[in-house]
Write a protein that holds these residues in place. Structure first.
Motif, PDB file in Angstrom:
ATOM      1  N   PRO A  93       0.594  -1.289  -0.074  1.00 54.30           N
ATOM      2  CA  PRO A  93      -0.070  -0.113  -0.019  1.00 54.30           C
ATOM      3  C   PRO A  93       0.779   1.180  -0.140  1.00 54.30           C
ATOM      4  N   GLN A  94       2.172   1.195   0.101  1.00 53.66           N
ATOM      5  CA  GLN A  94       2.877   2.422   0.296  1.00 53.66           C
ATOM      6  C   GLN A  94       3.379   2.721  -1.250  1.00 53.66           C
ATOM      7  N   VAL A 141      -7.608  -3.808   0.463  1.00 52.97           N
ATOM      8  CA  VAL A 141      -6.795  -2.348   0.548  1.00 52.97           C
ATOM      9  C   VAL A 141      -7.021  -1.649  -0.758  1.00 52.97           C
ATOM     10  N   ASN A 143      -9.118   2.357  -2.324  1.00 53.65           N
ATOM     11  CA  ASN A 143      -9.679   3.665  -2.137  1.00 53.65           C
ATOM     12  C   ASN A 143     -10.873   4.015  -3.247  1.00 53.65           C
ATOM     13  N   SER A 171     -11.491   5.284   1.731  1.00 55.73           N
ATOM     14  CA  SER A 171     -10.343   4.572   1.633  1.00 55.73           C
ATOM     15  C   SER A 171     -10.393   3.348   2.654  1.00 55.73           C
ATOM     16  N   ARG A 172      -9.728   2.220   2.284  1.00 58.38           N
ATOM     17  CA  ARG A 172      -9.574   1.079   3.412  1.00 58.38           C
ATOM     18  C   ARG A 172      -8.285   0.603   3.303  1.00 58.38           C
ATOM     19  N   GLY A 173      -7.963   0.125   4.574  1.00 60.54           N
ATOM     20  CA  GLY A 173      -6.539  -0.592   4.638  1.00 60.54           C
ATOM     21  C   GLY A 173      -5.653   0.437   4.852  1.00 60.54           C
ATOM     22  N   GLY A 174      -5.749   1.381   5.215  1.00 65.66           N
ATOM     23  CA  GLY A 174      -4.615   2.265   5.778  1.00 65.66           C
ATOM     24  C   GLY A 174      -3.912   3.103   4.625  1.00 65.66           C
ATOM     25  N   VAL A 175      -4.448   3.200   3.159  1.00 66.31           N
ATOM     26  CA  VAL A 175      -3.734   3.806   2.168  1.00 66.31           C
ATOM     27  C   VAL A 175      -4.089   5.365   2.459  1.00 66.31           C
ATOM     28  N   ARG A 176      -3.029   6.142   2.085  1.00 69.21           N
ATOM     29  CA  ARG A 176      -3.193   7.835   2.143  1.00 69.21           C
ATOM     30  C   ARG A 176      -2.778   8.367   1.055  1.00 69.21           C
TER      31      ARG A 176
END
Length: 375
Positions: A93-94, A141, A143, A171-176
């Protein structure tokens, strides 16, 4: 021509252009028509990574759009709708997502819908709004976001060279969003948005991250987001809005997410006042507080050259809101007079960025508006 026949015709034309024979085309047309439901609405399955198909007459296109991985994905396309049937992605996800299945109005690279109100030059833009209804799973994960594309000319024959304006709804799963945070809780189109800035493949990417996530919007004012980006120097009034797309960025999984309904409306009347006048600025900076303690804080400042040419140096100016003082900073020259701070730095190539730490005294600042000027 009914929707099923339209889809069959356009799929047939596309494959004739690729050199398929009459038997193959007939089979493909039969496959499309076999998905017609009792009401006359049609659906078609897309599994090839670059596959596209009409999604409601001539005004909308659907794209499977697997571009960041080689894992399989299939979507079902209906009348201004799309459902992700399978998606076996698993990328970090990064980084960049594996795929962006979406619906498009306008031109996405060389694939264009047959509409007369797009593209539109930013300086002459009337009100552009959109409705979007989704259903979303609670696994994986991903968005859900709009992408609004800007190009220097009225049609992008390849990669758009203007800006990529992202309107991030959930979003879901901590993505930004990537990049630096420019502003918090900016009021646009009846909601508040955090504004992020990044540079990707030579383009500026401005992301408006909604404060308080939603799965549907009605009358979202895309022209208001455009006007805000023009005012920030991210979008030029001379550029053209060439496409509005809505879909899901998928990092892990994603099957079961669906676009239930999507539409874009471009009003025919010209605006009473042209949108904006600034040209894209050369550099931007943002300050983020990383650590705090009683009576002090540590902040990181990121500076980005978002212009198309090198800058020989840069100067940052800001005013602390509550009398904070810079106690120390490494690798840059900092001067402070009262609450006014000036930082001088060295050269940056186009798309280049640099960061520096500073230690300050006083209460940790919130949003700090920084002016970045080429030296």
């Amino acid at each position: 021509m009914n929707p099923a026949a339209q889809i069959a015709f356009r799929v047939a034309v596309a494959f004739v252009a690729l050199g398929l024979g009459g038997a193959s085309v007939a089979a493909l047309v039969g496959l499309v028509l076999s998905h017609v439901g009792p009401s006359g609405s049609a659906s078609v399955s897309l599994c090839s990574k670059d596959a596209v198909a009409p999604a409601g007459g001539r005004d909308y296109l659907a794209q499977n759009n697997v571009w960041g991985a080689e894992t399989p994905q299939c979507v079902t396309v209906g009348d201004q709708s799309l459902r992700i049937e399978s998606a076996e992605h698993d990328v970090p996800p990064q980084g960049a997502p594996a795929a962006t299945p979406s619906l498009v109005r306008g031109c996405h690279w060389r694939e264009c819908t047959d509409v007369g109100d797009l593209p539109v030059q930013v300086s002459a833009m009337s009100r552009v709004t959109s409705d979007w209804v989704t259903s979303q799973v609670d696994a994986g994960v991903f968005n859900a976001a709009y992408v609004v594309w800007f190009h220097s000319g009225p049609v992008a024959e390849s990669t758009p060279d203007g800006a990529e304006l992202v309107i991030w709804l959930r979003s879901r799963g901590g993505v930004r969003p990537g990049g630096v945070l420019l502003a918090r809780e900016v009021a646009i189109s009846d909601a508040k948005w955090n504004v992020w800035l990044a540079r990707d493949q030579g383009r500026v990417r401005v992301t408006y991250e909604r404060v308080g996530e939603v799965t549907s919007v009605k009358g979202l004012d895309i022209s208001a987001f455009t006007q805000d980006s023009v005012g920030r120097g991210q979008v030029s009034p001379d550029w053209y809005l060439i496409a509005v797309e809505a879909g899901f960025n998928l990092w892990r999984g994603g099957a079961g997410n669906a676009i239930e309904q999507f539409s874009v409306s471009v009003e025919g009347e010209k605006p009473r006042k042209a949108i904006g006048t600034p040209a894209p600025a050369a550099c931007f900076a943002a300050l983020t507080v990383e650590d705090t303690w009683e009576g002090g804080f540590r902040a990181v400042v990121e500076v980005i050259n978002v212009g198309g040419s090198p800058v020989g140096g840069w100067v940052l100016d800001w005013t602390f809101p509550d009398g904070q003082r810079v106690q120390e900073s490494a690798a840059v020259r900092v001067t402070q007079s009262g609450s006014a701070v000036r930082v001088v730095g060295t050269a940056l190539e186009p798309g280049g960025s640099t960061t520096f730490d500073l230690v300050g005294s006083g209460v940790p600042p919130g949003i700090v508006s920084i002016t970045c000027s080429p030296a």
